[in-house]
Scaffold this motif. Structure first.
Motif, PDB file in Angstrom:
ATOM      1  N   GLN A  17       0.846  -1.192   0.000  1.00 18.03           N
ATOM      2  CA  GLN A  17       0.000   0.000   0.000  1.00 18.03           C
ATOM      3  C   GLN A  17       0.879   1.238   0.000  1.00 18.03           C
ATOM      4  OE1 GLN A  17      -2.309  -0.072   3.588  1.00 18.03           O
ATOM      5  NE2 GLN A  17      -0.570  -0.520   4.878  1.00 18.03           N
ATOM      6  N   GLY A  18       0.338   2.338  -0.514  1.00 24.07           N
ATOM      7  CA  GLY A  18       1.080   3.584  -0.529  1.00 24.07           C
ATOM      8  C   GLY A  18       0.287   4.707  -1.166  1.00 24.07           C
ATOM      9  N   ALA A  19       0.797   5.912  -1.008  1.00 23.18           N
ATOM     10  CA  ALA A  19       0.179   7.075  -1.628  1.00 23.18           C
ATOM     11  C   ALA A  19       0.409   7.003  -3.130  1.00 23.18           C
ATOM     12  CB  ALA A  19       0.788   8.354  -1.061  1.00 23.18           C
ATOM     13  N   ALA A  20      -0.598   7.432  -3.891  1.00 24.86           N
ATOM     14  CA  ALA A  20      -0.481   7.400  -5.351  1.00 24.86           C
ATOM     15  C   ALA A  20      -1.442   8.411  -5.947  1.00 24.86           C
ATOM     16  CB  ALA A  20      -0.803   6.006  -5.883  1.00 24.86           C
ATOM     17  N   ASN A  21      -1.208   8.746  -7.201  1.00 23.88           N
ATOM     18  CA  ASN A  21      -2.134   9.553  -7.982  1.00 23.88           C
ATOM     19  C   ASN A  21      -2.551   8.729  -9.182  1.00 23.88           C
ATOM     20  OD1 ASN A  21      -1.881  11.871  -6.352  1.00 23.88           O
ATOM     21  ND2 ASN A  21      -0.053  12.507  -7.452  1.00 23.88           N
ATOM     22  N   LEU A  22      -3.798   8.892  -9.588  1.00 22.36           N
ATOM     23  CA  LEU A  22      -4.299   8.230 -10.782  1.00 22.36           C
ATOM     24  C   LEU A  22      -4.580   9.304 -11.814  1.00 22.36           C
ATOM     25  CD1 LEU A  22      -5.420   5.786 -12.353  1.00 22.36           C
ATOM     26  CD2 LEU A  22      -7.575   6.104 -11.150  1.00 22.36           C
ATOM     27  N   GLN A  23      -3.968   9.171 -12.985  1.00 18.92           N
ATOM     28  CA  GLN A  23      -4.151  10.145 -14.065  1.00 18.92           C
ATOM     29  C   GLN A  23      -5.485   9.876 -14.735  1.00 18.92           C
ATOM     30  OE1 GLN A  23      -1.301  12.263 -14.652  1.00 18.92           O
ATOM     31  NE2 GLN A  23      -2.777  13.521 -15.726  1.00 18.92           N
ATOM     32  N   LEU A  82       3.534   4.371 -13.437  1.00 20.11           N
ATOM     33  CA  LEU A  82       3.381   2.961 -13.773  1.00 20.11           C
ATOM     34  C   LEU A  82       2.045   2.819 -14.489  1.00 20.11           C
ATOM     35  CD1 LEU A  82       4.499   0.084 -13.592  1.00 20.11           C
ATOM     36  CD2 LEU A  82       3.243  -0.170 -11.444  1.00 20.11           C
ATOM     37  N   ALA A  83       2.109   2.393 -15.746  1.00 20.69           N
ATOM     38  CA  ALA A  83       0.893   2.196 -16.540  1.00 20.69           C
ATOM     39  C   ALA A  83       0.489   0.728 -16.450  1.00 20.69           C
ATOM     40  CB  ALA A  83       1.141   2.587 -17.994  1.00 20.69           C
ATOM     41  N   ILE A  84      -0.778   0.509 -16.127  1.00 19.67           N
ATOM     42  CA  ILE A  84      -1.330  -0.839 -16.044  1.00 19.67           C
ATOM     43  C   ILE A  84      -2.271  -1.015 -17.227  1.00 19.67           C
ATOM     44  CG2 ILE A  84      -2.753  -2.419 -14.666  1.00 19.67           C
ATOM     45  CD1 ILE A  84      -0.083  -1.750 -13.315  1.00 19.67           C
ATOM     46  N   GLU A  91      -6.172   1.474 -20.019  1.00 17.84           N
ATOM     47  CA  GLU A  91      -4.888   1.828 -19.418  1.00 17.84           C
ATOM     48  C   GLU A  91      -5.149   2.680 -18.183  1.00 17.84           C
ATOM     49  OE1 GLU A  91      -0.796   3.477 -21.151  1.00 17.84           O
ATOM     50  OE2 GLU A  91      -2.297   5.056 -20.932  1.00 17.84           O
ATOM     51  N   TYR A  92      -4.486   2.337 -17.104  1.00 15.57           N
ATOM     52  CA  TYR A  92      -4.536   3.109 -15.859  1.00 15.57           C
ATOM     53  C   TYR A  92      -3.129   3.596 -15.587  1.00 15.57           C
ATOM     54  CZ  TYR A  92      -8.978   0.651 -15.266  1.00 15.57           C
ATOM     55  OH  TYR A  92     -10.240   0.147 -15.436  1.00 15.57           O
ATOM     56  N   ARG A  93      -2.978   4.905 -15.400  1.00 13.96           N
ATOM     57  CA  ARG A  93      -1.654   5.487 -15.159  1.00 13.96           C
ATOM     58  C   ARG A  93      -1.561   5.976 -13.715  1.00 13.96           C
ATOM     59  NH1 ARG A  93       1.286   6.109 -19.636  1.00 13.96           N
ATOM     60  NH2 ARG A  93       2.584   7.726 -18.732  1.00 13.96           N
ATOM     61  N   PHE A  94      -0.734   5.285 -12.945  1.00 13.44           N
ATOM     62  CA  PHE A  94      -0.531   5.640 -11.542  1.00 13.44           C
ATOM     63  C   PHE A  94       0.802   6.356 -11.381  1.00 13.44           C
ATOM     64  CE2 PHE A  94      -3.275   1.880 -11.388  1.00 13.44           C
ATOM     65  CZ  PHE A  94      -4.296   2.345 -10.581  1.00 13.44           C
ATOM     66  N   VAL A  95       0.762   7.494 -10.695  1.00 14.91           N
ATOM     67  CA  VAL A  95       1.978   8.227 -10.360  1.00 14.91           C
ATOM     68  C   VAL A  95       2.285   7.864  -8.914  1.00 14.91           C
ATOM     69  CG1 VAL A  95       3.042  10.502 -10.137  1.00 14.91           C
ATOM     70  CG2 VAL A  95       1.319  10.104 -11.911  1.00 14.91           C
ATOM     71  N   LEU A  96       3.453   7.250  -8.700  1.00 14.54           N
ATOM     72  CA  LEU A  96       3.773   6.785  -7.354  1.00 14.54           C
ATOM     73  C   LEU A  96       5.266   6.720  -7.120  1.00 14.54           C
ATOM     74  CD1 LEU A  96       4.366   3.728  -8.446  1.00 14.54           C
ATOM     75  CD2 LEU A  96       1.982   3.384  -7.929  1.00 14.54           C
ATOM     76  N   PHE A  97       5.632   6.638  -5.862  1.00 11.59           N
ATOM     77  CA  PHE A  97       7.021   6.505  -5.466  1.00 11.59           C
ATOM     78  C   PHE A  97       7.376   5.025  -5.504  1.00 11.59           C
ATOM     79  CE2 PHE A  97      10.286   5.908  -2.191  1.00 11.59           C
ATOM     80  CZ  PHE A  97      11.253   6.761  -2.692  1.00 11.59           C
ATOM     81  N   GLY A  98       8.521   4.676  -6.069  1.00  7.98           N
ATOM     82  CA  GLY A  98       8.961   3.287  -6.101  1.00  7.98           C
ATOM     83  C   GLY A  98       8.194   2.442  -7.104  1.00  7.98           C
ATOM     84  N   ARG A  99       8.027   2.970  -8.303  1.00  9.61           N
ATOM     85  CA  ARG A  99       7.215   2.265  -9.313  1.00  9.61           C
ATOM     86  C   ARG A  99       7.775   0.888  -9.662  1.00  9.61           C
ATOM     87  NH1 ARG A  99       8.936   5.193 -14.961  1.00  9.61           N
ATOM     88  NH2 ARG A  99      11.138   4.910 -14.590  1.00  9.61           N
ATOM     89  N   ALA A 105       5.977  -6.171  -7.328  1.00 12.38           N
ATOM     90  CA  ALA A 105       4.996  -6.733  -6.381  1.00 12.38           C
ATOM     91  C   ALA A 105       3.736  -7.175  -7.122  1.00 12.38           C
ATOM     92  CB  ALA A 105       4.660  -5.714  -5.302  1.00 12.38           C
ATOM     93  N   ILE A 106       3.283  -6.373  -8.081  1.00 11.29           N
ATOM     94  CA  ILE A 106       2.094  -6.734  -8.862  1.00 11.29           C
ATOM     95  C   ILE A 106       2.352  -8.015  -9.651  1.00 11.29           C
ATOM     96  CG2 ILE A 106       0.644  -6.046 -10.829  1.00 11.29           C
ATOM     97  CD1 ILE A 106       1.036  -3.102  -9.764  1.00 11.29           C
TER      98      ILE A 106
END
Length: 112
Positions: A17-23, A82-84, A91-99, A105-106
């Motif tokens: 778990q962690g803080a993230a932004n979703l574009q 990190l784009a999923i 496509e889901y684009r997450f902006v996060l620390f330690g991508r 992990a995913i």
């Protein structure tokens, strides 16, 4: 440590778990990202225009790719996205620390 508001399913556990932004278009929605042994769950902060939760089943993830956060969707700023990609082509684009750690992990959790 964050508390996940989304209810866990039977035999489901939080892996990371962690803080993230979703574009979402030009808006970057702030919140928290949770990886469980079944899915990725993004819970947005209450103050965002485009709120709500985003859930992606691990079985629906086709691939992931590291990318850049782009200013106005055009100008590369930081290599922290990190784009999923799902089997349905979303496509889901997450902006996060330690991508890289998130991606590993995913992939590790998905292959179990």
């Amino acid at each position: 440590v964050y508390s996940m508001k989304t209810e866990l399913n039977e035999n489901e556990q939080i892996v990371k778990q962690g803080a993230a932004n979703l574009q979402k278009g030009l808006e970057t929605v702030g919140g928290k990202l949770f990886l469980t042994n079944h899915r990725l769950v993004f819970e947005s902060h209450k103050m965002n225009i485009q709120g709500g939760n985003t859930e992606i089943n691990l079985s629906d993830i086709h691939s992931s790719a590291k990318g850049w956060t782009k200013f106005l969707g055009l100008i590369p700023l930081m290599p922290n996205t990190l784009a999923i990609h799902t089997d349905s082509g979303q496509e889901y684009r997450f902006v996060l620390f330690g991508r890289g750690t998130w991606e590993a992990a995913i992939n590790t959790t998905k292959s179990k």
